[in-house]
Design an enzyme around this catalytic site. Structure first.
Site, PDB file in Angstrom:
ATOM      1  CB  THR A 138     -34.680  38.386  95.132  1.00 25.36           C
ATOM      2  OG1 THR A 138     -33.424  39.055  95.206  1.00 25.36           O
ATOM      3  CG2 THR A 138     -35.060  38.324  93.678  1.00 25.36           C
ATOM      4  CG  ASP A 140     -29.809  40.493  95.659  1.00 22.95           C
ATOM      5  OD1 ASP A 140     -30.032  41.339  96.540  1.00 22.95           O
ATOM      6  OD2 ASP A 140     -28.970  39.590  95.793  1.00 22.95           O
ATOM      7  NE  ARG A 187     -15.250  63.348 104.795  1.00 24.77           N
ATOM      8  CZ  ARG A 187     -15.616  63.298 106.065  1.00 24.77           C
ATOM      9  NH1 ARG A 187     -16.825  62.881 106.387  1.00 24.77           N
ATOM     10  NH2 ARG A 187     -14.784  63.658 107.008  1.00 24.77           N
ATOM     11  CG  MET A 194     -27.448  43.575 100.663  1.00 26.99           C
ATOM     12  SD  MET A 194     -28.740  42.623 101.471  1.00 26.99           S
ATOM     13  CE  MET A 194     -27.944  42.270 103.031  1.00 26.99           C
ATOM     14  NE  ARG A 196     -25.915  35.695  97.299  1.00 29.24           N
ATOM     15  CZ  ARG A 196     -26.589  35.155  98.296  1.00 29.24           C
ATOM     16  NH1 ARG A 196     -26.057  35.092  99.485  1.00 29.24           N
ATOM     17  NH2 ARG A 196     -27.785  34.670  98.106  1.00 29.24           N
TER      18      ARG A 196
HETATM   19  O1  F6P Z   1     -31.269  37.649  99.383  1.00 24.32           O
HETATM   20  C1  F6P Z   1     -30.137  38.094  98.740  1.00 24.32           C
HETATM   21  C2  F6P Z   1     -29.349  38.976  99.609  1.00 24.32           C
HETATM   22  O2  F6P Z   1     -30.102  40.120  99.810  1.00 24.32           O
HETATM   23  C3  F6P Z   1     -27.969  39.279  99.014  1.00 24.32           C
HETATM   24  O3  F6P Z   1     -27.899  40.452  98.323  1.00 24.32           O
HETATM   25  C4  F6P Z   1     -27.087  39.254 100.228  1.00 24.32           C
HETATM   26  O4  F6P Z   1     -25.779  38.905  99.889  1.00 24.32           O
HETATM   27  C5  F6P Z   1     -27.728  38.241 101.075  1.00 24.32           C
HETATM   28  O5  F6P Z   1     -29.106  38.374 100.861  1.00 24.32           O
HETATM   29  C6  F6P Z   1     -27.358  38.313 102.529  1.00 24.32           C
HETATM   30  O6  F6P Z   1     -28.306  37.671 103.303  1.00 24.32           O
HETATM   31  P1  F6P Z   1     -28.080  37.010 104.707  1.00 24.32           P
HETATM   32  O7  F6P Z   1     -26.963  37.730 105.400  1.00 24.32           O
HETATM   33  O8  F6P Z   1     -29.384  37.188 105.394  1.00 24.32           O
HETATM   34  O9  F6P Z   1     -27.754  35.581 104.479  1.00 24.32           O
END
Ligand code: F6P
Length: 410
Positions: A138, A140, A187, A194, A196
């Site tokens: 991941t 993340d 600015r 990314m 979540r």
């Molecule tokens: O895999 C996790 C992630 O990278 C998150 O940070 C993000 O919200 C998500 O994937 C978005 O993935 P997708 O738009 O491909 O479903």
């Protein structure tokens, strides 16, 4: 010619990748395939995650095929398919998965994924006795790997997932590049990253010169928002070139004056088969509040899929091959329901099998940033976080153009 007598001759190992891609999945696949082949396994690839085990199955043979582990993404493709019943899809598709595992004569299944993909694998192991091995992945970096970070003699629980090192480098470079445009216009640029549920990746922007930062772990209430805006003003005024790049995670919870609630910003109301909604757009809100409340010019930049894109970086290449070495050990011992992980946060030279262990996939779950790494009172990442990152990224030296031209008085 002598026939080789390999331990797992006649057995088949299959690999699948599920969830969001990373630059290190092909490297993981190649490393696992190479080691399993040496042990005598025939190695299959299952296409599009769990989806490739539904219907009649979608399976390819990787055994003697050329494979490019540096190429980003996943050649096996991916999906967010959940074989178990979910709100979106209440019917269990486990019987289809079992039928295909039987049909393709798959003896061992290796699942490259985060909490969702590996959670489903673990359930198959526990409820159906399917021999599975999980492999972390991941950008993340929030999949609990129980990797310890030693800082000044103290052990702190950190996380190290393949994909994060490459993505962190991209975010660091992105932030460093944004600095020149922010500087040219005096600015503030709010950089959305990314993440979540966790801010590990957002913190990588600080190595590119970004200041402050907001992460999903600590919500921005009405009162906290006021302090944050004050902190931004102060940081801007103190900045030599009157500019800032402020990284924010896509999943931050931000006080909304219209609703009077603290909430995330959704890009779409749709949820996937694991119940996750899609986030996105919070940087625009933060930037416009900075402009309106502080009277400073602010813009938003969403880094989004850029962090997931591109080739596998050196650290990830070594990390994936080291974790694949541990898979050999698990296969030889026939220890299933396990996931290889690094025991400690190290520089790339110490990424070696003796620094690996395996953890029960049942204990995997998520791990967010602790206050060792993020200082909520200053809205910034701590020196402990910088130390963690310096092991993985090698602190870069970005060139600074220190101009200070003499003013011409006519
Ligand atoms: O895999 C996790 C992630 O990278 C998150 O940070 C993000 O919200 C998500 O994937 C978005 O993935 P997708 O738009 O491909 O479903």
């Amino acid at each position: 010619m002598r026939l080789e007598n390999k331990l797992f001759q006649g057995k088949t190992l299959a690999i699948l990748s599920g969830g969001g891609d990373t630059p290190a999945i092909n490297s993981s696949i190649e490393s696992i395939r190479n080691r399993a082949s040496l042990l005598g396994f025939k190695v299959y690839g299952i296409l599009r995650g769990w989806k490739g085990l539904l219907g009649d199955g979608d399976v390819v043979d990787l055994t003697n095929q050329p494979y490019d582990g540096y190429y980003g993404g996943t050649a096996l493709r991916s999906s967010r398919t959940n074989p178990f019943p979910s709100k979106k899809n209440p019917e269990s598709r486990v019987p289809q998965v079992l039928r295909n595992l039987e049909r393709y004569k798959i003896d061992v299944l290796v699942t490259i994924g985060g909490d969702d993909t590996n959670g489903a694998a673990k359930r198959l192991f526990e409820t159906e006795g399917i021999p599975v091995i999980g492999f972390p992945k991941t950008i993340d970096n929030d999949l609990r790997t129980r990797t310890m970070h030693n800082y000044n003699g103290r052990d702190i629980e950190a996380v190290l997932c393949p994909g994060f090192p490459s993505a962190a480098r991209s975010i660091m470079e992105f932030a460093a590049n944004l600095k020149t445009t922010a500087e040219s216009h005096s600015r503030i640029i709010v950089l959305e990253v990314m993440g979540r549920d966790a801010g590990w990746l957002t913190g990588a922007a600080t190595f590119g010169g970004a200041k402050l930062g907001l992460v999903p772990e600590f919500e921005v209430t009405k009162a906290r928002k006021e302090v944050f805006l004050e902190t931004v003003k102060e940081a801007y005024m103190n900045s030599k070139k009157k500019c800032l790049v402020i990284p924010v995670s896509e999943g931050i919870r931000w006080y909304d004056e219209k609703t009077g609630k603290v909430d995330v910003v959704y890009a779409s109301s749709e949820v996937d088969e694991y119940g996750h909604p899609r986030f996105g757009g919070v940087s625009g809100i933060v930037a416009s509040e900075i402009s309106n409340k502080l009277g400073l010019e602010a813009r938003a930049q969403i880094s989004g899929y850029y962090a997931r894109s591109g080739h596998c970086r050196h650290y990830d290449r070594k990390l994936t091959s080291t974790l694949a070495d541990k898979i050999v050990d698990l296969l030889l011992r026939e220890e299933y329901g396990q996931m290889p992980v690094m025991t400690k946060i190290t520089s790339h030279v110490e990424l070696e099998e003796f620094n690996t262990t395996s953890i029960d996939m049942g204990t995997v779950g998520n791990k967010s940033l602790s206050d060792d790494y993020y200082d909520i009172s200053r809205f910034s990442f701590t020196p402990v976080y910088a130390d963690f990152l310096s092991k993985i990224l090698d602190k870069p030296t970005f060139e600074e153009f220190r101009y200070d031209f003499p003013v011409v008085i006519p």
